[in-house]
Design an enzyme around this catalytic site. Structure first.
Site: not given
Ligand SMILES: O=P(O)(O)OC[C@H]1O[C@H](OP(=O)(O)OP(=O)(O)O)[C@H](O)[C@@H]1O
Ligand SMILES: Nc1ncnc2[nH]cnc12
Length: 175
Positions: A58, A95
Site C-alpha cells: 500500500r 500487528e
Molecule cells: O506499523 P506496523 O504494525 O508494522 O503495520 C503497518 C504495515 O502493515 C500494513 O501492511 P501489510 O504488511 O499488511 O502489507 P500490505 O501493504 O501488502 O497489505 C501497512 O500497509 C503497513 O505497511
Molecule cells: N489496523 C490496520 N488496518 C489496516 N492495515 C493495517 N496494518 C497493520 N494494522 C492495520
C-alpha cells in the site's frame, strides 16, 4: 469531504480484534486520491529530498505519486524475494504476524535524503525495519509519512524514540 471520512473500517479483519483501516474507499474516490497526494507532496515542497521510498504494497500506491509530484525518484521496499538484484533485508513483527522486507543494495547512496512513505503506521515495526535498511545504507530519513496513524498501537512513539520525525494525515484512535 475530509480524508479520514473516506477511509472505511472493517472490524475483525484479517483476524479477530483487528479494526482494519481500508484505504480502498479513499483511493477509488478521485478527489480523495488527489487530495491525499497533494497534501503529502505539498508538505515536502520546499524540503530537500533526494528520493521517496515506499513500503510494499500500500505504500507504493501513495509513495509513487508523491515522488512523481515532487519530481523525485521512487525506491520500492519490498516483501521477501520480490526484488531481482542484490538486496539487504530485515525481519519485523506486524500487528498481525511477522514478515521480512528488502531493498536493492544500489537503491540508496550515502547521504541521500529519503522521505519514507506507507499508508498506515500501527506498531511501527514495518517502518522501523524500512528506516533501518535505509540508514544501514547511509541514507538519512527526512520524515516517516503515513496517511493513517493508529496512536493506541504506539508506532509513532516507537519511531520518535528512535529519533525519526513522523507525520500522518489522520488518526484512528479506538473508533
Ligand atoms: O506499523 P506496523 O504494525 O508494522 O503495520 C503497518 C504495515 O502493515 C500494513 O501492511 P501489510 O504488511 O499488511 O502489507 P500490505 O501493504 O501488502 O497489505 C501497512 O500497509 C503497513 O505497511
Ligand atoms: N489496523 C490496520 N488496518 C489496516 N492495515 C493495517 N496494518 C497493520 N494494522 C492495520
Amino acid at each position: 469531504m475530509p480524508i479520514k471520512s473516506r477511509i472505511r473500517t472493517i472490524p475483525n479483519y484479517p483476524r479477530h480484534g483487528i479494526m482494519f483501516r481500508d484505504i480502498t474507499t479513499l483511493l477509488k474516490d478521485p478527489c480523495g486520491l488527489y487530495t491525499t497526494i497533494q497534501e503529502i507532496a505539498g508538505r515536502y515542497d520546499s524540503v530537500t529530498i533526494d528520493k521517496v521510498a515506499g513500503i510494499e504494497s500500500r505504500g507504493f500506491i501513495i509513495g509513487a505519486p508523491v515522488a512523481y509530484q515532487l519530481g523525485k525518484g521512487f525506491v520500492p521496499i519490498r516483501k521477501q524475494n520480490k526484488l531481482p538484484a542484490e538486496t539487504l533485508g530485515k525481519d519485523y513483527q506486524l500487528e498481525y504476524g511477522s514478515d521480512r522486507i528488502e531493498i536493492h543494495r544500489d537503491a540508496i547512496q550515502p547521504g541521500d535524503q529519503i522521505l519514507l512513505i506507507d499508508d498506515l503506521i500501527a506498531t511501527g515495526g514495518t517502518a522501523e525495519a524500512a528506516a533501518g535498511l535505509i540508514e544501514d545504507m547511509g541514507g538519512e530519513i527526512v520524515e516517516c509519512c503515513f496517511v493513517i496513524d493508529l496512536p493506541d498501537v504506539g508506532g509513532r512513539a516507537r519511531l520518535e524514540k528512535l529519533g525519526h520525525r513522523v507525520f500522518a494525515l489522520c488518526e484512528f484512535d479506538g473508533e
